[in-house]
Design a protein around this motif. Structure first.
Motif, PDB file in Angstrom:
ATOM      1  N   VAL A  86      -0.896  -3.684  -6.178  1.00  0.00           N
ATOM      2  CA  VAL A  86      -2.280  -2.995  -6.125  1.00  0.00           C
ATOM      3  C   VAL A  86      -2.766  -3.863  -4.497  1.00  0.00           C
ATOM      4  CG1 VAL A  86      -4.919  -3.592  -7.168  1.00  0.00           C
ATOM      5  CG2 VAL A  86      -2.720  -2.761  -8.614  1.00  0.00           C
ATOM      6  N   ALA A  87      -3.739  -2.654  -4.196  1.00  0.00           N
ATOM      7  CA  ALA A  87      -3.482  -2.827  -2.343  1.00  0.00           C
ATOM      8  C   ALA A  87      -5.157  -4.239  -2.687  1.00  0.00           C
ATOM      9  CB  ALA A  87      -4.703  -1.674  -2.078  1.00  0.00           C
ATOM     10  N   VAL A  88      -5.264  -5.288  -1.765  1.00  0.00           N
ATOM     11  CA  VAL A  88      -5.891  -6.063  -1.625  1.00  0.00           C
ATOM     12  C   VAL A  88      -6.849  -6.140  -0.263  1.00  0.00           C
ATOM     13  CG1 VAL A  88      -6.319  -9.050  -1.703  1.00  0.00           C
ATOM     14  CG2 VAL A  88      -4.484  -7.053  -3.288  1.00  0.00           C
TER      15      VAL A  88
ATOM     16  N   LEU B 148      -8.131   1.442 -10.245  1.00  0.00           N
ATOM     17  CA  LEU B 148      -8.230   2.601 -10.287  1.00  0.00           C
ATOM     18  C   LEU B 148      -7.272   2.593  -8.811  1.00  0.00           C
ATOM     19  CD1 LEU B 148     -12.388   3.197  -9.601  1.00  0.00           C
ATOM     20  CD2 LEU B 148     -10.528   4.570 -11.561  1.00  0.00           C
ATOM     21  N   CYS B 149      -7.152   1.914  -8.459  1.00  0.00           N
ATOM     22  CA  CYS B 149      -6.179   1.408  -7.151  1.00  0.00           C
ATOM     23  C   CYS B 149      -4.539   1.887  -8.301  1.00  0.00           C
ATOM     24  CB  CYS B 149      -5.384   0.318  -6.823  1.00  0.00           C
ATOM     25  SG  CYS B 149      -4.074  -0.059  -5.590  1.00  0.00           S
ATOM     26  N   LYS B 150      -3.849   3.409  -7.428  1.00  0.00           N
ATOM     27  CA  LYS B 150      -2.293   3.475  -7.707  1.00  0.00           C
ATOM     28  C   LYS B 150      -1.238   2.896  -6.931  1.00  0.00           C
ATOM     29  CE  LYS B 150      -3.823   6.368 -11.019  1.00  0.00           C
ATOM     30  NZ  LYS B 150      -5.112   5.550 -11.460  1.00  0.00           N
ATOM     31  N   GLY B 151      -2.176   2.194  -6.475  1.00  0.00           N
ATOM     32  CA  GLY B 151      -0.353   1.564  -5.526  1.00  0.00           C
ATOM     33  C   GLY B 151      -0.037   2.337  -4.392  1.00  0.00           C
ATOM     34  N   CYS B 152      -0.626   3.284  -3.799  1.00  0.00           N
ATOM     35  CA  CYS B 152      -0.010   4.433  -3.023  1.00  0.00           C
ATOM     36  C   CYS B 152      -0.202   3.368  -1.285  1.00  0.00           C
ATOM     37  CB  CYS B 152      -0.282   5.791  -2.959  1.00  0.00           C
ATOM     38  SG  CYS B 152      -2.030   5.553  -2.187  1.00  0.00           S
ATOM     39  N   GLY B 153      -0.749   2.653  -1.118  1.00  0.00           N
ATOM     40  CA  GLY B 153      -0.524   1.890   0.580  1.00  0.00           C
ATOM     41  C   GLY B 153      -1.396   3.226   1.357  1.00  0.00           C
ATOM     42  N   ASN B 154      -1.721   3.887   1.082  1.00  0.00           N
ATOM     43  CA  ASN B 154      -2.260   4.815   2.234  1.00  0.00           C
ATOM     44  C   ASN B 154      -3.384   4.390   3.143  1.00  0.00           C
ATOM     45  OD1 ASN B 154      -2.073   7.003   3.669  1.00  0.00           O
ATOM     46  ND2 ASN B 154      -3.505   8.215   2.234  1.00  0.00           N
ATOM     47  N   CYS B 155      -3.723   2.872   2.371  1.00  0.00           N
ATOM     48  CA  CYS B 155      -4.976   2.958   2.896  1.00  0.00           C
ATOM     49  C   CYS B 155      -4.702   1.484   3.685  1.00  0.00           C
ATOM     50  CB  CYS B 155      -6.212   2.396   1.880  1.00  0.00           C
ATOM     51  SG  CYS B 155      -5.467   1.046   0.978  1.00  0.00           S
ATOM     52  N   VAL B 156      -3.786   0.794   3.490  1.00  0.00           N
ATOM     53  CA  VAL B 156      -2.952  -0.024   3.556  1.00  0.00           C
ATOM     54  C   VAL B 156      -2.779   0.348   4.924  1.00  0.00           C
ATOM     55  CG1 VAL B 156      -1.503  -1.939   3.988  1.00  0.00           C
ATOM     56  CG2 VAL B 156      -2.411  -0.759   1.963  1.00  0.00           C
TER      57      VAL B 156
ATOM     58  N   ARG C 184     -14.005  -2.615  -0.607  1.00  0.00           N
ATOM     59  CA  ARG C 184     -13.746  -3.210  -2.119  1.00  0.00           C
ATOM     60  C   ARG C 184     -13.227  -2.580  -2.600  1.00  0.00           C
ATOM     61  NH1 ARG C 184     -15.501  -7.502  -1.245  1.00  0.00           N
ATOM     62  NH2 ARG C 184     -17.737  -8.454  -1.661  1.00  0.00           N
ATOM     63  N   ILE C 185     -11.509  -2.842  -3.396  1.00  0.00           N
ATOM     64  CA  ILE C 185     -10.831  -2.380  -4.351  1.00  0.00           C
ATOM     65  C   ILE C 185     -10.853  -2.603  -5.487  1.00  0.00           C
ATOM     66  CG2 ILE C 185      -8.979  -1.165  -4.306  1.00  0.00           C
ATOM     67  CD1 ILE C 185      -8.397  -1.750  -0.914  1.00  0.00           C
ATOM     68  N   ALA C 186     -10.586  -1.606  -6.343  1.00  0.00           N
ATOM     69  CA  ALA C 186     -11.132  -1.524  -7.934  1.00  0.00           C
ATOM     70  C   ALA C 186      -9.765  -1.867  -8.602  1.00  0.00           C
ATOM     71  CB  ALA C 186     -11.984  -0.820  -8.031  1.00  0.00           C
TER      72      ALA C 186
ATOM     73  N   THR D 174      -9.461   7.724   2.748  1.00  0.00           N
ATOM     74  CA  THR D 174      -8.296   8.008   2.897  1.00  0.00           C
ATOM     75  C   THR D 174      -7.983   8.141   1.452  1.00  0.00           C
ATOM     76  OG1 THR D 174      -8.158   6.356   5.306  1.00  0.00           O
ATOM     77  CG2 THR D 174      -5.830   6.907   3.773  1.00  0.00           C
ATOM     78  N   CYS D 175      -8.892   6.546   0.538  1.00  0.00           N
ATOM     79  CA  CYS D 175      -8.553   6.724  -0.721  1.00  0.00           C
ATOM     80  C   CYS D 175      -8.435   7.979  -1.220  1.00  0.00           C
ATOM     81  CB  CYS D 175      -8.502   5.641  -1.753  1.00  0.00           C
ATOM     82  SG  CYS D 175      -8.286   5.776  -3.261  1.00  0.00           S
ATOM     83  N   ALA D 176      -7.284   8.252  -2.339  1.00  0.00           N
ATOM     84  CA  ALA D 176      -7.497   9.932  -3.273  1.00  0.00           C
ATOM     85  C   ALA D 176      -7.506   9.302  -4.433  1.00  0.00           C
ATOM     86  CB  ALA D 176      -6.032  10.907  -3.031  1.00  0.00           C
ATOM     87  N   PHE D 177      -8.610   7.961  -4.797  1.00  0.00           N
ATOM     88  CA  PHE D 177      -8.109   7.254  -6.190  1.00  0.00           C
ATOM     89  C   PHE D 177      -9.937   6.818  -6.396  1.00  0.00           C
ATOM     90  CE2 PHE D 177      -4.053   8.271  -5.658  1.00  0.00           C
ATOM     91  CZ  PHE D 177      -3.877   8.857  -6.732  1.00  0.00           C
ATOM     92  N   GLN D 178     -10.978   6.952  -5.296  1.00  0.00           N
ATOM     93  CA  GLN D 178     -11.878   6.713  -4.654  1.00  0.00           C
ATOM     94  C   GLN D 178     -11.832   4.896  -5.580  1.00  0.00           C
ATOM     95  OE1 GLN D 178     -14.475   9.612  -7.213  1.00  0.00           O
ATOM     96  NE2 GLN D 178     -14.014  11.019  -5.513  1.00  0.00           N
ATOM     97  N   ALA D 179     -11.292   4.460  -5.356  1.00  0.00           N
ATOM     98  CA  ALA D 179     -11.162   2.930  -5.635  1.00  0.00           C
ATOM     99  C   ALA D 179     -11.019   2.216  -4.279  1.00  0.00           C
ATOM    100  CB  ALA D 179      -9.441   2.766  -5.976  1.00  0.00           C
ATOM    101  N   ILE D 180     -11.926   3.183  -3.464  1.00  0.00           N
ATOM    102  CA  ILE D 180     -11.934   1.854  -3.170  1.00  0.00           C
ATOM    103  C   ILE D 180     -13.854   2.348  -2.682  1.00  0.00           C
ATOM    104  CG2 ILE D 180     -12.084   1.091  -0.377  1.00  0.00           C
ATOM    105  CD1 ILE D 180      -9.886   1.776  -0.459  1.00  0.00           C
ATOM    106  N   SER D 181     -14.656   1.412  -2.082  1.00  0.00           N
ATOM    107  CA  SER D 181     -15.899   1.459  -1.832  1.00  0.00           C
ATOM    108  C   SER D 181     -16.714   0.687  -0.388  1.00  0.00           C
ATOM    109  CB  SER D 181     -17.252   1.464  -3.526  1.00  0.00           C
ATOM    110  OG  SER D 181     -16.649   0.350  -3.964  1.00  0.00           O
TER     111      SER D 181
END
Ligand SMILES: Cc1cc2nc3c(=O)[nH]c(=O)nc-3n(C[C@H](O)[C@H](O)[C@H](O)COP(=O)(O)OP(=O)(O)OC[C@H]3O[C@@H](n4cnc5c(N)ncnc54)[C@H](O)[C@@H]3O)c2cc1C
Ligand code: SF4
Ligand code: SF4
Length: 689
Positions: free
Chosen positions: A479-481, A520-528, A515-517, A496-503
């Motif tokens: 998971v992204a942290v 919801l995070c799929k671990g793609c690493g795009n935001c990283v 903040r990353i839920a 960037t996040c396609a899964f609305q995991a970040i707010s």
């Protein structure tokens, strides 16, 4: 303070599958000298019960705090070895694999020396990464014990009933005033010839009398958020609005016949569609002496799929009309008639016996509807025919339902080229989606008849029932942290996040903080990769780990051959490379491969680091456009590669040293062709200056 890494490396012979092509004993000697390696053990089958026991014992006796297995592909064996580590009390995320079977033994079978040298590099890469691994805990959440079914046609009604009978409350949302979908408008159903009304009303009654199902008609999904444990759904329409939570969602929104506006003089009276003919048949006998059915009307060349439903429907209705009025003249004009199964073949014979004419036209000579005749060139007889008509019936293709794309974007799942909801991968993971709480069935998937829609509905509902019954979702995915000390609150990651995991949440002072839920995070690493402050890390694929892997891949002795690094998405390029191994397809042994969750995880800095460390060429293997498991990860990767190629050119380097290839997981030949051609082109370019 970080504890010092004590790494145990277990080198597997895999019977003779690896030892037959690689000097595994020589490998043991060389691996012993790598930093942090406390123990090296060679074994016949490390995945056997005996092999696993030896790993557990070594962890306990030697106090190992990291484990590397050099053997087969992590795509099949990583879960087993992680579980082995956990059984010995070592967090499973402190495990790493070196894929020396699929990537060395099986693909460089004639190059024992090259394969052994590469195996050492792969183990060095795994050890370098393992030294930087950090323990991570599983994320767990309770699943809301309720389901949402969208669309109340054959598939939706059936899925709702199955879920409700399984004991879970179901909200069944239908946008029309009445439930029943397309079948409600039909007359009879092949192959049983049951009255469609009878078929669908049985199901409607069962749904309406089921206390576990709440039917919401004239209602649409307005908003949807959350994850496989709990989706927050807002619905509304016709002046009402409601919100509720569910743990599983079944999409059963069907398909619709495309409208023949402007085609074949369609007017809805003398020239009608098959669906309109079904309504006429429902109302009573059809009064027409000369009937011409044009099959495949409006099927454009670019619409490559064909629906068996229409082939069956045209036969069903032609025979029905002939039985109602034996003296009627009925002709079926077709460019392509795809009969499906025994029933259809029998029906063609039956239709011919009753005097129904079949006329085959070519793609260049489509029928033309004139005042009172249909003109057509019959390919078989070579004759130009002029057929009188009282009624022309058009079979237009079934197309994706209106609103499918809006729904797909709310659910964060991609659509196929024609707007239908596809499987993650039809051959490798049928009936699976990226999100374990979302399932698709019926014509929303692709045009199918009621039998197949029922089968899909049962299949989707049983998967959803399993998910709801287990009651807990566990995510072991990396998971992204966010590192709050580095985050500037710019919001790039949110976009960037396609899964609305970040707010963005208000931090101390005036700053907002990302903040990353975790669920919801799929671990793609795009935001990283996207974060300009480098404030996000992806567990198990941090920048430090990837840079260490890249450095280790290029640290071996130069043998005069160019050094080629392949950065591969796990779903496409890496899977194709594994399959190339399984099929023993050979490619140059001077290629080193690194697995990433998604092509978007590979940062331009990683590529520059590779060039700085002696790579002569870097190859990025990604899923094809529209096939990304993380929606748009491959597009982000493409634009980053394009940007980097421009930079390389501006700095005087040849941009051909960096290549992006679209790959399919089940097409290993394409991977082998692409990586071989790329390696040859790098050889031609010579060493990087
Ligand atoms: C002319 C014709 C003849 C046919 N003849 C036969 C036959 O003889 N035998 C046979 O087995 N099959 C036949 N079929 C196929 C049959 O109609 C389908 O297999 C069946 O309708 C598929 O059911 P479904 O639930 O997937 O989709 P549908 O029946 O299309 O139901 C989907 C439902 O979802 C609703 N919906 C769509 N979008 C939304 C949204 N965003 N929100 C809420 N609700 C939504 C729709 O209003 C609809 O009620 C025929 C089809 C046609 C067009
Ligand atoms: S992109 Fe990076 S700096 Fe910007 S909000 Fe996200 S984590 Fe913070
Ligand atoms: S890793 Fe991917 S899914 Fe997770 S927060 Fe970042 S962009 Fe979203």
């Amino acid at each position: 303070m970080e504890t010092e890494a004590k790494i145990g490396v277990f080198i597997c012979d895999c019977g003779t599958e690896i030892a037959g092509f690689i000097e595994t004993e020589a490998l043991v000697d060389r691996v012993r000298d790598l930093p942090h390696v406390t123990l090296v053990q060679r074994g016949l089958y490390h995945c056997s019960k005996k092999g696993q026991k030896r790993i557990r014992q070594a962890i306990a006796e030697q106090g190992l705090n990291r484990v590397v297995v050099a053997g087969c592909t992590p795509r099949t064996h990583e879960p087993l070895f992680r579980a082995t580590c956990e059984a010995a009390g070592l967090n499973g995320s402190l495990f790493e694999m070196a894929n020396i079977r699929e990537q060395c033994a099986w693909v460089h079978a004639a190059e024992r020396e090259g394969a052994t040298a590469k195996a050492l590099d792969l183990v060095r890469m795994a050890v370098a990464k393992a030294a930087l691994l950090e323990a991570r805990d599983k994320v767990e959440a309770t699943v809301t014990p309720a389901a949402l079914v969208i669309g109340a046609g054959t598939a939706g009604l059936t899925a709702a009933l199955t879920l409700a009978n399984g004991g879970f409350p179901v909200k069944l949302v239908e946008r029309e005033r009445e439930v029943g979908g397309l079948v409600r408008k039909l007359h009879t159903l092949y192959p049983t010839m049951q009255r469609a009304e009878e078929f669908i009303s049985e199901r409607i009654k069962a749904v309406q009398s089921n206390p576990n199902i709440e039917v919401l008609t004239q209602t649409q999904i307005l908003d949807l958020s959350g994850s496989a444990s709990n989706y927050h759904v807002t619905v509304g329409g016709n002046g009402h609005r409601a919100a509720f939570d569910v743990g599983a969602i079944i999409v059963a929104t069907g398909a619709q016949p495309s409208h023949p506006n402007g085609l074949f003089r369609y007017d809805g009276r003398r020239v009608i569609t098959q669906l309109e003919l079904e309504s006429k048949l429902k109302a009573g006998p059809v009064d027409a002496q000369h009937i011409v059915m044009i099959h495949g009307a409006g099927r454009e060349e670019e619409r490559l799929y064909s629906s068996s439903v229409y082939c069956m429907t045209v036969l069903k209705n032609a025979i029905l009309l002939k039985e109602m009025k034996p003296e009627a003249c009925i002709s079926i004009l077709f460019g392509d008639l795809q009969s499906f199964g025994e029933w259809c073949e029998d029906e063609i014979v039956r239709a011919r016996q009753r005097g129904i004419k079949f006329i085959h036209f070519g793609p260049e000579s489509k029928p033309v509807v004139k005042g009172d005749v249909v003109e057509v060139h019959d390919l078989l007889s070579g004759a130009d025919l002029s057929l009188p008509y009282d009624l022309v019936v058009l079979s237009t293709p079934l197309v994706a339902s209106d609103g499918a794309s809006t729904l797909a974007s709310m659910l964060h799942i991609p659509l196929d080229d024609y707007g239908f909801f596809p499987d993650v991968h039809v051959r490798l993971r049928p009936r699976n989606y990226i999100d374990p709480g979302i399932y698709i069935c019926g014509n929303a998937h692709y045009p199918a008849d009621t039998n197949e829609s029922l089968f899909q509905a049962y299949s989707a509902a049983s998967k959803a029932l399993h998910h709801l019954s287990v009651g807990v979702v566990t995510s072991e995915a990396p998971v992204a942290v966010v590192d709050e000390r580095l985050c500037t609150g710019c919001g790039t990651c949110v976009e960037t996040c396609a899964f609305q995991a970040i707010s963005l949440e208000k931090g101390e002072g005036v700053l907002s903080m990302s903040r990353i839920a975790p669920l919801l995070c799929k671990g793609c690493g795009n935001c990283v990769t996207a974060c300009p402050s480098k404030a996000i890390a992806l567990q198990s694929a941090t920048d430090r780990q990837l840079l260490a892997q890249i450095g280790a891949a290029l640290a071996g002795p130069q043998d005069g051959k160019p050094r080629v690094l392949g950065l591969l998405c796990q779903w496409s390029g890496y899977a194709a490379a594994d399959l190339a191994g399984a099929r023993r397809l050979q490619y140059p042994s001077n290629v080193r491969l690194i697995r990433g969750g998604c092509s978007a995880r590979f940062d331009p800095h990683h590529i520059l680091w590779a060039f700085l460390n002696g790579a002569d060429g870097v190859f990025l293997g990604a899923c094809e456009p529209g096939e990304c498991h993380y929606v748009l990860g491959n597009q982000y990767a493409e634009s980053r590669i394009n940007g980097l190629q421009e930079m390389l050119t501006a700095a005087g380097f040849d941009a051909r040293r960096l290549q992006l290839a679209w790959l399919k997981p089940d097409e290993p030949e394409d991977f082998v062709t692409a990586i071989t051609a790329f390696t040859a082109s790098i050889e031609k370019l010579g060493p990087m200056a």
